[in-house]
Write a protein that holds these residues in place. Structure first.
Motif, short mmCIF file in Angstrom:
data_model
loop_
_atom_site.label_atom_id
_atom_site.label_comp_id
_atom_site.label_asym_id
_atom_site.label_seq_id
_atom_site.Cartn_x
_atom_site.Cartn_y
_atom_site.Cartn_z
N HIS A 1 30.55 22.18 11.72
CA HIS A 1 31.62 22.68 10.86
C HIS A 1 31.81 21.74 9.67
O HIS A 1 31.95 22.17 8.52
CB HIS A 1 32.90 22.79 11.68
N LEU A 2 31.81 20.46 9.95
CA LEU A 2 31.93 19.46 8.89
C LEU A 2 30.80 19.63 7.88
O LEU A 2 31.02 19.66 6.67
CB LEU A 2 31.90 18.07 9.52
N VAL A 3 29.60 19.73 8.40
CA VAL A 3 28.43 19.90 7.53
C VAL A 3 28.59 21.15 6.68
O VAL A 3 28.31 21.16 5.49
CB VAL A 3 27.15 19.99 8.38
N ILE B 1 31.33 22.71 5.69
CA ILE B 1 32.31 22.57 4.63
C ILE B 1 31.81 21.64 3.54
O ILE B 1 32.05 21.84 2.37
CB ILE B 1 33.65 22.07 5.20
N GLY B 2 31.06 20.61 3.98
CA GLY B 2 30.59 19.63 3.01
C GLY B 2 29.46 20.12 2.14
O GLY B 2 29.39 19.79 0.96
N ARG B 3 28.56 20.90 2.71
CA ARG B 3 27.32 21.18 1.98
C ARG B 3 26.91 22.63 1.88
O ARG B 3 25.82 22.93 1.38
CB ARG B 3 26.17 20.38 2.61
N ARG B 4 27.72 23.55 2.39
CA ARG B 4 27.37 24.97 2.21
C ARG B 4 28.38 25.60 1.26
O ARG B 4 29.55 25.25 1.30
CB ARG B 4 27.38 25.70 3.55
#
Lengths: 243, 243
Positions: A143-145, A147-150
């Motif tokens: 989820h973090l990934v 929000i950060g990169r998609r």
DNA sequence: CGACGCTTTGACACAACTCAACAACCGTGG
DNA sequence: CCACGGTTGTTGAGTTGTGTCAAAGCGTCG
């Protein structure tokens, strides 16, 4: 897993990890013996509140989240039937997030000592529980990934792929369809977007014939297309190194 | 905690949770007895690689991250001296993220059986380890919240606050200053920003007399100002319900 | 000295946000 | 049965935070 009827979503989920004996299934059932009905909207745990217990969701949807000083909310995850919340932080004095019921739900509370006891006396059940929580944590990372990169579109697609997989694990989704009580405001707070932008994104997904979200139901039109868009990879549902 | 010299950063960190006996400190030291020197840039674990072991960082900086199909990178956390990586996912067959050394470092590998043995035979050490990992997970959650709901300035400020607290816990930071080998590209991949925007944000922080990042060193000028900006709350470093 | 890694700056583009309406839906009560 | 208010979804116009591209400055190290 096919024809067997499980007593609980949790039992069903754990069984996809290791096949539990009737005895062990009994332990799992016992953990949920004192379940309580909860009304939609009810707050189950507040951030900063004293902790020392885990919660097992028997049915319904919840959300765990944090509130920012300006009132903005970030939803961390949506616990669904069969999910355990707060297992890892049972050692921390206070909870690091809040938890609310999004729909009417049934929950069971497991006090820390009881949980530790199960971990000791039924290591296989314990391992299965730890597997499930590790899986949940891996999803938080994903989820973090996300929000950060998609971007918004990929992120939304990814979110629904993941959700579908989780629901399937407890028998609440087919490969093309599932019920989903999340409105666009709630989705926005989970995806780190504004509700209005969520609307636009959902429209795009619909116009591209990928998926439709309507009146509490999600319909997947093009699974492989969605996976490609989201860069989604199925989680490891397989066996462990142990046992 | 003041005058005592600890053999390792990990021992120091755990001691801030519960006071360990010499015997237990021995166990902690033993876990790190076979440490290995690692060169800067070396990949320690690849996403999807077979797992079943944890890594303890004795010194140096690392980063755990995921790579997207288009090559973009999202850094999840920066393990520093005293941090344990992969404890929770020891049950999962494969690692869910990659881990690389950002500086020369020393690491010890702990195989799953050994870790489980420690958890059994030295429950207090086990509890302390679980406390530390829970703490790390809580930081991942906070990181998620940060990316989802804080703007670039708040997010960056928050990141450095958290980092300072972690470094302090292992004696690598004073309240106003610490070494930090993270360049703007790396920061960008952690904060979900572009490197160029990180630069702009750092300039703003400097111009507002809040903090300065220069040549591997971070200087805090206005701690309370930063906390206010970031909405930062110190983590619970206190005692647990157990013991 | 030149090359390389990192930082800094400017101009411009675009994704996502905000504000402001309005439309559809649904349960409730008259 | 319909009128009603509340909730949720939909759309458009304009703003802004952050990304992209391009180039130059600066240390450090071989």
């Amino acid at each position: 897993m096919e024809e067997a009827k499980f007593e609980s979503a949790l039992a069903r989920k754990l069984s996809s990890f290791i096949k539990l004996t009737p005895d062990e299934l009994g332990v799992v059932a016992d953990l949920q013996s004192k379940s309580v009905k909860i009304k939609r909207g009810k707050e189950l745990t507040a951030e900063g509140q004293a902790n020392g217990r885990a919660i097992i969701l028997g049915s319904g949807w919840a959300c765990s989240y944090k509130i920012m000083p300006d009132g903005a909310r970030q939803i961390i995850t949506f616990p669904i039937a069969g999910d355990c919340v707060g297992v890892r932080s049972i050692l921390l004095r206070t909870s690091d997030h809040s938890l609310s019921a999004l729909t009417d739900a049934t929950v069971s509370t497991v006090e820390a000592p009881r949980l530790l006891q199960v971990l000791n006396e039924h290591p296989r059940v314990g391992a299965a529980l730890m597997w499930a929580t590790s899986r949940d944590e891996a999803m938080v990372v994903e989820h973090l990934v996300s929000i950060g990169r998609r971007n918004a579109l990929e992120r939304t697609a990814h979110f629904f792929m993941e959700l579908a997989e989780r629901l399937t694990l407890v028998g609440l989704a087919t490969s093309t369809e599932f019920k989903c009580p999340l409105n666009q405001y709630v989705l926005a707070d989970a995806l780190g977007l504004s509700a209005i932008h969520v609307n636009r994104v959902l429209r795009q997904l619909r116009e591209r014939d990928l998926m439709t979200v309507k009146s509490g139901k999600v319909i997947i039109h093009d699974l492989s297309g969605l996976c490609a868009l989201a860069g989604y990879h199925k989680m490891d549902g397989g066996r462990t190194a142990i046992e």
